[in-house]
Write a protein that holds these residues in place. Structure first.
Motif, mmCIF file in Angstrom:
data_model
loop_
_atom_site.group_PDB
_atom_site.id
_atom_site.type_symbol
_atom_site.label_atom_id
_atom_site.label_comp_id
_atom_site.label_asym_id
_atom_site.label_seq_id
_atom_site.Cartn_x
_atom_site.Cartn_y
_atom_site.Cartn_z
ATOM 1 N N GLU A 257 -74.970 -31.540 -33.707
ATOM 2 C CA GLU A 257 -75.440 -32.919 -33.685
ATOM 3 C C GLU A 257 -75.564 -33.443 -32.254
ATOM 4 O O GLU A 257 -76.486 -34.203 -31.937
ATOM 5 N N ASP B 291 -65.706 -34.755 -38.526
ATOM 6 C CA ASP B 291 -65.126 -34.473 -39.834
ATOM 7 C C ASP B 291 -65.515 -33.070 -40.270
ATOM 8 O O ASP B 291 -66.304 -32.389 -39.597
ATOM 9 N N VAL B 292 -64.979 -32.633 -41.387
ATOM 10 C CA VAL B 292 -65.193 -31.257 -41.849
ATOM 11 C C VAL B 292 -66.631 -31.018 -42.288
ATOM 12 O O VAL B 292 -67.070 -29.864 -42.396
ATOM 13 N N ASP B 293 -67.380 -32.071 -42.553
ATOM 14 C CA ASP B 293 -68.750 -31.915 -43.045
ATOM 15 C C ASP B 293 -69.798 -31.946 -41.940
ATOM 16 O O ASP B 293 -70.991 -31.794 -42.223
ATOM 17 N N THR B 294 -69.373 -32.160 -40.708
ATOM 18 C CA THR B 294 -70.336 -32.324 -39.614
ATOM 19 C C THR B 294 -70.197 -31.211 -38.590
ATOM 20 O O THR B 294 -69.092 -30.920 -38.133
ATOM 21 N N ASP B 295 -71.313 -30.576 -38.253
ATOM 22 C CA ASP B 295 -71.351 -29.619 -37.144
ATOM 23 C C ASP B 295 -71.529 -30.448 -35.863
ATOM 24 O O ASP B 295 -72.661 -30.753 -35.470
#
Length: 325
Positions: free
Chosen positions: A202, A194-198
Motif C-alpha cells: 500500500e 492490520d492483518v488484512d493489509t499488505d
C-alpha cells in the motif's frame, strides 16, 4: 513545595504526593513554577524502572511549561517550556510545584500556546525533529511513511514532514488519526496496520511504486519488517522504539542490494539544555500555526497525579494527559 515522588520502582501505586524542599536558584540555576506538565509513556516507564539510569528517590516528569520565579533578572517572569532526557531520570522532574533548571536550558514558550498545550510538545516534537530531520535528513520533495502516526510522536513527525516540504506523507497505524487533529490534516494518505493489509504494498502504491524515501517507525519491533519492506531504493529507516519484541529479522541480501540504511534516534541522549536548543527551533513553527500540539484528553491536579499515570499506563485515553500543579 508539593511534589509527586517515588522511592522504589513499580506501577503508579508507588507514587505519592508530599512536601519536599523547595528548589533553590544559584550560579547558573533558575527556578521555574510549573504551570503544566504532561505525562509521557517514558515517564511511566521511568517509574516502573524500565528506563536506564533512573536514580532513586526521584520526582518524575520530562515535559513542562511554567514561569521563571528566580534566576537572572532578564528571565524572571518569563513564560518558558522544556523537556530533557535527564529530567525525571537523573534530575528531579516536572511533576511538582517547582523545578530547578540550568539557565542555559530556559526557552521562551510560544505565545500562541497556553501552558497545558505547551506541556504536551516536548518529548513528541523533540524526538520527532531529532529522528526525521537531524538523523534521517528528510528533505523537501521526498516521501515519508510514519508508522504510529496516531500517537504523539507520529503526529509530530507528520507535521514536521509537511513543514519541510515532503512531497507525500503516508500515515500508518491500527486506527486513523481522528478527523480534524493535526496528524489527520498533515498526511496525504493513511494505511491501516492490520492483518488484512499488505502495508508495504500500500505504501508503494501511494508513492508511485517507489516506496518511501524515509520511514519513521515510532513503534518498532512488531512493525520493523513492514517498515524495511516499505523503503525505496537507498531509503532510510528511523527507529525510536521496540514494541512487542526487541529483535527483528532482516533479509541482509535485500538490505544491501537496495542500499538501505537503518538509523536509531534517542531523545534520552539530549539533556534539558540540548532539548531547549531544539525547542527554540520549533517555537516559530508554533507561533505561525504550522505546528499544533497534541490534543489534550485529560487534566489532573497534583493530588491525582497517580491517576494521570494510570491513564497513560492503561492506554485509556487518546491525546495528551496533563498534570497542573
Amino acid at each position: 513545595m508539593r511534589a509527586l515522588r517515588f522511592e522504589r520502582f513499580g506501577g503508579p501505586e508507588v507514587l505519592s504526593v508530599g512536601e519536599v524542599a523547595d528548589p533553590v536558584a544559584g550560579d547558573g540555576v533558575a527556578v521555574v513554577a510549573v504551570k503544566a506538565a504532561s505525562v509521557s509513556p517514558s515517564d511511566v516507564l521511568a517509574v516502573a524502572g524500565r528506563m536506564e539510569d533512573t536514580t532513586l528517590p526521584r520526582i518524575p516528569g520530562r515535559d513542562f511549561a511554567g514561569i521563571v520565579l528566580d534566576g537572572p533578572e532578564d528571565w524572571v517572569g518569563a513564560e518558558v517550556w522544556g523537556t530533557g532526557g535527564d529530567v525525571g531520570f537523573t534530575l528531579d522532574g516536572s511533576h511538582a510545584a517547582r523545578i530547578a533548571l540550568p539557565v542555559a536550558s530556559l526557552a521562551r514558550k510560544p505565545g500562541t500556546l497556553d501552558f497545558a498545550e505547551a506541556a504536551t510538545v516536548g518529548v513528541a516534537f523533540v524526538v520527532g525533529w531529532l529522528g526525521a530531520i537531524e538523523t534521517a535528513g528528510l528533505a523537501a520533495g521526498e516521501t515519508i511513511a510514519v508508522f504510529g502516526v496516531s500517537g504523539g510522536v507520529g503526529g509530530a513527525v507528520a507535521q514536521i514532514a509537511r513543514a519541510v516540504g515532503a512531497r507525500r506523507v503516508v500515515g500508518v497505524a491500527p486506527h486513523a488519526p481522528a478527523a480534524g487533529t493535526p496528524a489527520a490534516e498533515a498526511i496525504d494518505a493513511f494505511v491501516p496496520f492490520d492483518v488484512d493489509t499488505d502495508v508495504p504494498a500500500e505504501i508503494r502504491r501511494s508513492t508511485g511504486g517507489r516506496g518511501a524515501d524515509v520511514v519513521y517507525d515510532a513503534v518498532g519491533g512488531v512493525t520493523t519488517p513492514s517498515a524495511v519492506a516499505s523503503l525505496a531504493h537507498r531509503g532510510r529507516l528511523v527507529v525510536i522504539s521496540a514494541i512487542g519484541t526487541p529483535t527483528a529479522e532482516v533479509d541482509l541480501r535485500d538490505f544491501y542490494h537496495r542500499e538501505l540504511r537503518m538509523l536509531g534516534a534517542d531523545s534520552r541522549k539530549l539533556d534539558v539544555t540540548a532539548s531547549a536548543e531544539r525547542l527554540r527551533r520549533l517555537g516559530p513553527h508554533f507561533e505561525h500555526g504550522r505546528f499544533r500540539p497534541l490534543p489534550i484528553a485529560r487534566t489532573f491536579d497534583l493530588d491525582h497525579g497517580p491517576d494521570a499515570y494510570r491513564a497513560v499506563a492503561q492506554k485509556k485515553v487518546r491525546g495528551g494527559v496533563v498534570i497542573q500543579p
